[in-house]
Motif scaffolding. Structure first.
Motif, PDB file in Angstrom:
ATOM      1  N   ALA A   1      -0.033  -0.229   8.226  1.00  0.00           N
ATOM      2  CA  ALA A   1      -0.314  -1.512   8.870  1.00  0.00           C
ATOM      3  C   ALA A   1      -0.705  -2.587   7.863  1.00  0.00           C
ATOM      4  N   GLN A   2      -0.305  -3.826   8.166  1.00  0.00           N
ATOM      5  CA  GLN A   2      -0.690  -4.992   7.376  1.00  0.00           C
ATOM      6  C   GLN A   2      -1.380  -5.983   8.298  1.00  0.00           C
ATOM      7  N   SER A   3      -2.397  -6.668   7.773  1.00  0.00           N
ATOM      8  CA  SER A   3      -3.096  -7.683   8.581  1.00  0.00           C
ATOM      9  C   SER A   3      -2.144  -8.793   8.977  1.00  0.00           C
ATOM     10  N   SER A   4      -1.264  -9.150   8.049  1.00  0.00           N
ATOM     11  CA  SER A   4      -0.180 -10.105   8.268  1.00  0.00           C
ATOM     12  C   SER A   4       0.865  -9.794   7.203  1.00  0.00           C
TER      13      SER A   4
ATOM     14  N   GLN B   1      -2.401  -6.587   2.895  1.00  0.00           N
ATOM     15  CA  GLN B   1      -2.763  -5.202   3.203  1.00  0.00           C
ATOM     16  C   GLN B   1      -3.858  -5.142   4.261  1.00  0.00           C
ATOM     17  N   TYR B   2      -3.660  -4.259   5.203  1.00  0.00           N
ATOM     18  CA  TYR B   2      -4.645  -3.979   6.243  1.00  0.00           C
ATOM     19  C   TYR B   2      -5.865  -3.353   5.575  1.00  0.00           C
ATOM     20  N   PRO B   3      -7.050  -3.576   6.098  1.00  0.00           N
ATOM     21  CA  PRO B   3      -8.205  -2.906   5.489  1.00  0.00           C
ATOM     22  C   PRO B   3      -7.971  -1.391   5.440  1.00  0.00           C
TER      23      PRO B   3
ATOM     24  N   GLU C   1      -0.610   1.059   1.712  1.00  0.00           N
ATOM     25  CA  GLU C   1       0.272  -0.021   2.142  1.00  0.00           C
ATOM     26  C   GLU C   1       1.700   0.474   2.316  1.00  0.00           C
TER      27      GLU C   1
END
Length: 163
Positions: free
Chosen positions: A21-24, A28-30, A34
């Motif tokens: 998952a990516q935040s946007s 990178q998502y917390p 990645e």
């Protein structure tokens, strides 16, 4: 090996995800992961396990032997010299003779079964001795301990055993 930190499983579950998952887009998502090529939970567990088994602090896993070879050779710099056994896997020999040579790394391919040949081949700029045992394709066996003992007073030379 410690149980999996997320599930408690004794055997680490295999992570089949290639993308995490990516935040946007591009952010990178917390969390630690990645993309599977740069790391994933399964590979991390494997690397930690190998390090533990070998009494090391870290372990590295590669997708192929030649990938590992490339990683090890990149420890060297332009002008360094490698003494290599004269019977190695064809891909290794080609990588040394063509790709690594372009990086300014010098190679000597020698018959390490010949008494005194290792000592004669070491130069001031030798930074690595590379052996393959058993060799490919002739299955020659080298005495790792014997070769290592010949390097005991040469702390600046890395000893690599590819098998």
């Amino acid at each position: 090996q410690k149980p999996d930190q997320y599930s408690g499983a004794i055997m680490t579950p295999i992570s089949m995800s290639s993308t995490f998952a990516q935040s946007s887009p591009g952010v990178q998502y917390p969390g630690k992961y990645e993309y599977s090529r740069s790391g994933n939970p399964t590979r991390d567990a494997f690397e930690m396990c190998i390090a533990s088994l070998e009494g090391g602090k870290f372990g590295l896993a590669f997708s192929s032997g030649l990938g590992a070879t490339t990683g090890v050779i990149h420890l060297l710099k332009k002008g360094d010299h490698v003494v290599c056994g004269d019977d190695v896997y064809g891909g290794t020999g080609r990588y040394f003779r063509f790709a690594a040579k372009k990086m300014g790394i010098e190679f000597s391919f020698v018959d390490l079964d010949t008494k005194g040949m290792l000592e004669k081949s070491i130069k001031k700029n030798t930074r690595m001795v590379w052996i393959e045992t058993p060799t490919n394709p002739t299955l020659k066996i080298f005495d790792i301990g014997k070769i290592k003992s010949q390097l005991k007073n040469k702390e600046d030379i890395l000893f690599v055993v590819d098998n």
